[in-house]
Scaffold this active site. Structure first.
Site, short mmCIF file in Angstrom:
data_model
loop_
_atom_site.label_atom_id
_atom_site.label_comp_id
_atom_site.label_asym_id
_atom_site.label_seq_id
_atom_site.Cartn_x
_atom_site.Cartn_y
_atom_site.Cartn_z
N SER A 42 37.63 37.07 54.29
CA SER A 42 36.48 36.55 53.56
C SER A 42 36.71 35.09 53.16
O SER A 42 37.75 34.76 52.58
CB SER A 42 36.24 37.36 52.29
OG SER A 42 35.77 38.63 52.62
N ARG A 96 38.22 41.96 60.45
CA ARG A 96 39.24 43.01 60.38
C ARG A 96 38.56 44.32 60.00
O ARG A 96 37.43 44.33 59.52
CB ARG A 96 40.32 42.66 59.36
CG ARG A 96 39.81 42.29 57.98
CD ARG A 96 40.89 42.43 56.90
NE ARG A 96 42.14 41.75 57.09
CZ ARG A 96 42.46 40.55 56.63
NH1 ARG A 96 41.59 39.85 55.97
NH2 ARG A 96 43.66 40.03 56.83
N THR A 97 39.25 45.40 60.26
CA THR A 97 38.81 46.70 59.76
C THR A 97 39.54 46.96 58.47
O THR A 97 40.77 46.83 58.41
CB THR A 97 39.11 47.80 60.80
OG1 THR A 97 38.38 47.51 61.99
CG2 THR A 97 38.69 49.16 60.28
N GLU A 197 38.27 45.86 40.92
CA GLU A 197 39.06 46.49 39.86
C GLU A 197 38.30 46.49 38.54
O GLU A 197 37.42 45.67 38.30
CB GLU A 197 40.38 45.72 39.65
CG GLU A 197 41.30 45.74 40.83
CD GLU A 197 40.80 44.92 42.00
OE1 GLU A 197 40.16 43.87 41.77
OE2 GLU A 197 41.02 45.35 43.14
N SER A 216 42.96 44.08 51.48
CA SER A 216 43.40 44.01 52.88
C SER A 216 44.86 43.58 52.93
O SER A 216 45.59 43.63 51.95
CB SER A 216 42.53 43.03 53.66
OG SER A 216 42.76 41.70 53.20
N ASN A 239 37.37 34.40 43.56
CA ASN A 239 36.86 34.77 42.23
C ASN A 239 38.05 35.09 41.33
O ASN A 239 39.14 35.38 41.82
CB ASN A 239 35.94 36.01 42.34
CG ASN A 239 36.64 37.19 42.99
OD1 ASN A 239 36.65 37.33 44.21
ND2 ASN A 239 37.26 38.03 42.19
I1 8IG Z 1 36.91 38.25 48.10
O1 8IG Z 1 38.56 40.52 42.87
C1 8IG Z 1 37.71 39.55 46.89
N1 8IG Z 1 38.27 40.63 47.36
N2 8IG Z 1 40.37 44.07 45.08
N3 8IG Z 1 39.45 42.28 43.95
C2 8IG Z 1 39.72 42.92 45.10
N4 8IG Z 1 39.37 42.46 46.29
C3 8IG Z 1 38.73 41.29 46.31
C4 8IG Z 1 38.41 40.57 45.18
C5 8IG Z 1 38.79 41.09 43.92
N5 8IG Z 1 37.75 39.46 45.57
#
Ligand code: 8IG
Length: 276
Positions: A42, A96-97, A197, A216, A239
């Site tokens: 991502s 990706r998977t 989370e 991942s 984030n």
């Molecule tokens: I982009 O804040 C992304 N992927 N677990 N937590 C988790 N996966 C994520 C997050 C996140 N932001």
């Protein structure tokens, strides 16, 4: 007749499927051997554009054992790129998977095993993640120094005992630091997802020694080490982890942070790949 590329069949050897996929890619790209592979997570969608000349683009769904991309902002394209500076060939996996797709852990690591079967000796795993360090705002790339796998599973089957000391290559991290001395390093904690989370879980990740939370990478890194690949992991903090800042988490934020960080992370990937 049974399908020898069916990863869901327990009698199928996943490494056979990876070899079949690698042979398909060699044929389809006209590149018999790839030297380095990259998995784009991502926020990393455009980050491979500066690597070099695209030799071929293959829809991943055409390749044995691969499934369609499930996440918005992920490309289902596998690209073969010739790196100008070195003449080496990079295999760029645009998606990706994830474990949360429920297609099984063999599918999660199939891209990595295919890259190894295609000849790659270096693997760059990228992802978007949540950050615990208030200094790392959205759009900050961070090197993965180590991980904590909270998925309660492994890509390895049977009595396959693999040493994970220095899983994330110190040599490759040093190269990345040469390219960008301001890069931080952190411990990546993989949760199963797909939900983010709770604030308490993010605090738990911090207590455990984590700096980054995601969905991942750790299973892929383990499979990569087992396959003999040298691994570089780079997270893009898209984030703050839940509870670290006031704002709730949204996937739109993830895509925005990736776009804003685009030039920096593109240059980083291109320079690192040139030097490995
Ligand atoms: I982009 O804040 C992304 N992927 N677990 N937590 C988790 N996966 C994520 C997050 C996140 N932001």
């Amino acid at each position: 007749m049974s399908d020898v590329t069916d990863l869901d069949d327990p009698t199928t050897d996943p490494f056979d499927v990876a070899r079949t996929a690698a042979a398909y890619l060699a044929e389809a790209t006209g590149v018999p051997r790839h030297d380095v592979a990259l998995v784009l997570g991502s926020g990393w969608g455009g980050a491979a554009d500066l690597l070099g000349e695209t030799v071929a683009e293959i829809p991943s769904t055409d390749v044995p054992g691969f499934s369609a991309a499930a996440v918005v902002g992920h490309s289902g394209i596998i690209r073969s790129v010739r790196i100008e500076a070195t003449g080496k060939h990079a295999l760029v996996l645009g998606s990706r998977t994830h474990l949360y797709e429920g297609r099984g852990v063999r599918r999660v690591v199939h891209g990595v095993r295919t890259a190894a079967a295609a000849g790659a000796t270096t693997l760059v795993l990228t992802n978007g993640c949540g950050g615990l360090n208030p200094q790392w705002g959205p759009g900050t790339p961070v090197l993965i120094r180590d991980h904590i796998n909270l998925t309660a599973t492994s890509p390895l089957e049977g009595a396959t005992f693999v040493d994970l000391t220095d899983l994330y290559s110190a040599r490759l991290r040093a190269i990345a630091h040469e390219v960008d001395p301001t890069l931080g390093e952190g411990v990546y904690v993989q949760f199963p997802g797909p939900h983010y989370e709770t604030p308490a879980e993010v605090r738990m990740a911090g207590v455990l020694g984590g700096d980054l939370v995601g969905m991942s990478t750790t299973l892929e890194a383990i499979a990569a080490r087992h396959a003999g690949l040298e691994v570089l992991g780079v997270s893009l903090v898209t984030n703050f982890g839940a509870g670290i800042s006031e704002t709730p988490l949204a996937h739109a934020e993830v895509l925005e942070a990736g776009q804003a960080a685009g030039p920096r992370i593109s240059a980083l990937l291109a320079e690192v790949v040139k030097r490995v």
